[in-house]
Design an enzyme around this catalytic site. Structure first.
Site, PDB file in Angstrom:
ATOM      1  N   LYS A 235     -64.633 -61.141 -19.750  1.00 27.95           N
ATOM      2  CA  LYS A 235     -63.289 -61.218 -19.180  1.00 27.95           C
ATOM      3  C   LYS A 235     -62.180 -61.226 -19.975  1.00 27.95           C
ATOM      4  CE  LYS A 235     -62.243 -66.087 -18.787  1.00 27.95           C
ATOM      5  NZ  LYS A 235     -61.910 -67.523 -17.863  1.00 27.95           N
TER       6      LYS A 235
ATOM      7  N   THR B 272     -64.578 -68.189 -27.220  1.00 28.80           N
ATOM      8  CA  THR B 272     -63.791 -69.494 -27.664  1.00 28.80           C
ATOM      9  C   THR B 272     -63.982 -69.757 -29.117  1.00 28.80           C
ATOM     10  OG1 THR B 272     -63.973 -70.456 -25.478  1.00 28.80           O
ATOM     11  CG2 THR B 272     -63.425 -71.896 -27.614  1.00 28.80           C
TER      12      THR B 272
ATOM     13  N   VAL C 207     -64.588 -85.109 -32.787  1.00 32.25           N
ATOM     14  CA  VAL C 207     -64.696 -84.101 -33.852  1.00 32.25           C
ATOM     15  C   VAL C 207     -63.458 -83.590 -33.908  1.00 32.25           C
ATOM     16  CG1 VAL C 207     -65.766 -81.891 -34.587  1.00 32.25           C
ATOM     17  CG2 VAL C 207     -67.254 -83.782 -34.032  1.00 32.25           C
TER      18      VAL C 207
ATOM     19  N   HIS D  63     -77.108 -78.928 -62.568  1.00 38.79           N
ATOM     20  CA  HIS D  63     -76.152 -79.781 -63.001  1.00 38.79           C
ATOM     21  C   HIS D  63     -75.262 -79.016 -63.882  1.00 38.79           C
ATOM     22  CE1 HIS D  63     -74.138 -83.331 -64.636  1.00 38.79           C
ATOM     23  NE2 HIS D  63     -74.136 -82.746 -65.879  1.00 38.79           N
TER      24      HIS D  63
ATOM     25  N   THR E 133     -71.151 -68.490 -20.174  1.00 42.53           N
ATOM     26  CA  THR E 133     -69.595 -68.400 -20.105  1.00 42.53           C
ATOM     27  C   THR E 133     -68.895 -69.421 -20.562  1.00 42.53           C
ATOM     28  OG1 THR E 133     -70.360 -69.790 -17.793  1.00 42.53           O
ATOM     29  CG2 THR E 133     -69.808 -67.220 -17.770  1.00 42.53           C
TER      30      THR E 133
END
EC number: 1.8.1.4
Length: 473
Positions: free
Chosen positions: A35, A41, A191, A452, A151
């Site tokens: 959409k 997101t 979080v 190292h 979704t």
């Protein structure tokens, strides 16, 4: 016009578009219905933009602290509009990359709102997809052999506290800020709340965090939570735990939060508030009522281990099924679902193998069981812990606070969990995840030669510390 597909995916976020690519690789005719924008997101309103802001906050903080490295700067100032422009540039580049991947895989993308239809003239079973377009043009009908619902989710608020995205913000509203507030109250110390608290503090905002439970980052190992609390408090971030927020009221200038704390009502006033108390599945208007798909009490789609719903040809993945709600989890769930549809040999996801990260300052990263979880499951545990103060590269970086903690089964020496807090641990957790996948023991990790000086030396030292054989501690 009716278009036929092997798979139609509702949602083009990280789970959906990765599933589509895997389906294309397996020769399945595939379409995505999205959409808004491909990437969902994570790309547009979550992972990527928030990490872009966190990186700018990190550079700003490090520049102000450059004198400790013998570098003196003048006129260090924050251009927040420039910060936001950089964020948008990154999003745009990645978005174009996803669009290219869809063209490369010959995956059809329908930009519209998809809904699942029940049995109809198009099909005797539920699963036909009707795509509604924003411009009002005629709906497109897609007839798939299989459907994957991807979704996603949306920010959840608290009863009586509604997002206006002006004073009362969700994480999505916070990402769209054009100006930084002088003060921010963050409801929720998980979080998202901790990442925003760290970022906003570095950018100069006065931050207060209100957490309902007795510690921040409540899903992390308790030692990690305590170390994060200590370091954030040291930096000047105010944190209150065991707080039950009752209300939030906004006027033209401030937001007033009323809460119960230690049996008394407390009032917190700030320019804006950010509510970060979890996410809710986007399943309200996608046609599930036309199917036999079941939802959990929390409103998430219920599936089996291969993400099949009660409808044998409809699968669901990602945030809309609950669980860990992480982008990399959604991607793997999508791959597993597609391979199951294609009858390709695949294995269900062992969620104890999934790494989780917090991108604050300091960073945290973990994989496997916490010490409390391991004991609750009946393990007799042994642990190894190593501080970054013993690691030369951490001192070179100027970030020597934090540690790595490794948890093992005392009886079998199996690796149960790895938990980190400190510099660049989100980039180092994959070694621990690989060790978990290969069923490595702490001894085997300790025998791995770590170059190292590197930050990763701390993993080998912590592994040796499980049996008291660490060299630098």
């Amino acid at each position: 016009m009716v278009r036929e597909y092997d798979i139609v995916i509702l949602g083009g976020g990280t789970g959906g578009y990765v599933a589509a690519i895997r389906a294309s690789q397996l020769g399945l005719k595939t379409a995505i219905v999205e959409k808004a924008e491909l990437g969902g997101t994570c790309l547009h309103r979550g992972c990527i933009p928030s990490k872009a802001l966190l990186r700018s906050a990190e550079v700003y903080r490090q520049t102000k602290e450059a004198a400790a490295f013998g570098i003196h700067t003048t006129d260090v100032r924050l251009d927040f509009s420039g910060v936001q422009q950089r964020k948008e540039k990154i999003i745009d580049q990645l978005h174009r990359g996803v669009q290219h991947l869809m063209k490369k895989g010959k995956i059809d993308v329908f930009q519209g709102y998809g809904r699942i239809l029940g049995p109809s003239i198009f099909s005797p079973t539920a699963g036909t997809i009707s795509v509604e377009f924003a411009d009002g043009s005629e709906n497109e009908i897609l007839l798939p052999k299989n459907v994957i619902v991807a979704t996603g989710s949306s920010p959840r608020s608290l009863p009586g506290i509604d997002f206006d995205e002006s004073r009362i913000l969700s994480s999505e509203g916070a990402l769209a800020l054009q100006e930084l507030p002088e003060s921010m109250t963050i409801i929720g110390g998980g979080v998202i709340g901790i990442e925003w608290a760290s970022m906003l503090h570095d950018l100069g905002t006065k931050v207060t965090v209100l957490e309902y439970q007795d510690r921040i980052l409540p899903t992390e190992d308790e030692h990690i939570s305590k170390e994060m609390f200590k370091q954030l408090k040291k930096r000047g971030i105010v944190i209150h735990t065991n707080v039950q927020v009752e209300s939030a009221a906004a006027d033209d200038n401030k937001v007033t939060v009323k809460a119960q704390m230690n049996g008394e009502e407390q009032v917190f006033v700030s320019d804006k508030i950010l509510v970060s108390v979890g996410r809710t599945a986007n399943v309200g208007d996608i046609g599930l009522k036309n199917t036999d798909i079941q939802l959990s009490e929390q409103g998430f789609i219920q599936t089996n281990a291969f993400y099949k719903t009660n409808e044998s040809h409809i699968y669901a993945i990602g945030d809309c099924i609950g669980g860990m709600q992480l982008a990399h989890v959604a991607s793997r769930e999508g791959i597993i679902a597609v391979e199951h549809i294609a009858d390709v040999q695949t294995e269900s996801l062992d969620y104890s193998m999934v790494p989780a990260c917090v991108y604050s300052f300091p960073e945290t990263a973990s994989v496997g069981l916490t010490e409390a979880q391991a004991k609750a499951e009946g393990y007799t545990v042994k642990t190894g812990k190593m501080s970054f103060q013993a690691i030369g590269k951490a001192l070179v970086y100027g970030e020597s606070e934090g540690f790595v903690k490794i948890i093992a089964d005392e009886k079998t020496n199996d690796l149960l969990g790895v938990h980190m807090i400190g510099p660049h641990v989100t980039d180092m957790i994959s070694e621990a995840a690989l060790a978990k996948l290969l069923d490595a023991t702490p001894w085997e990790i300790g025998q791995t030669i770590h170059p190292h000086p590197t930050l990763s030396e701390i993993i080998g030292e912590a592994a040796l510390a499980v049996d008291g054989e660490q060299i630098h501690g």
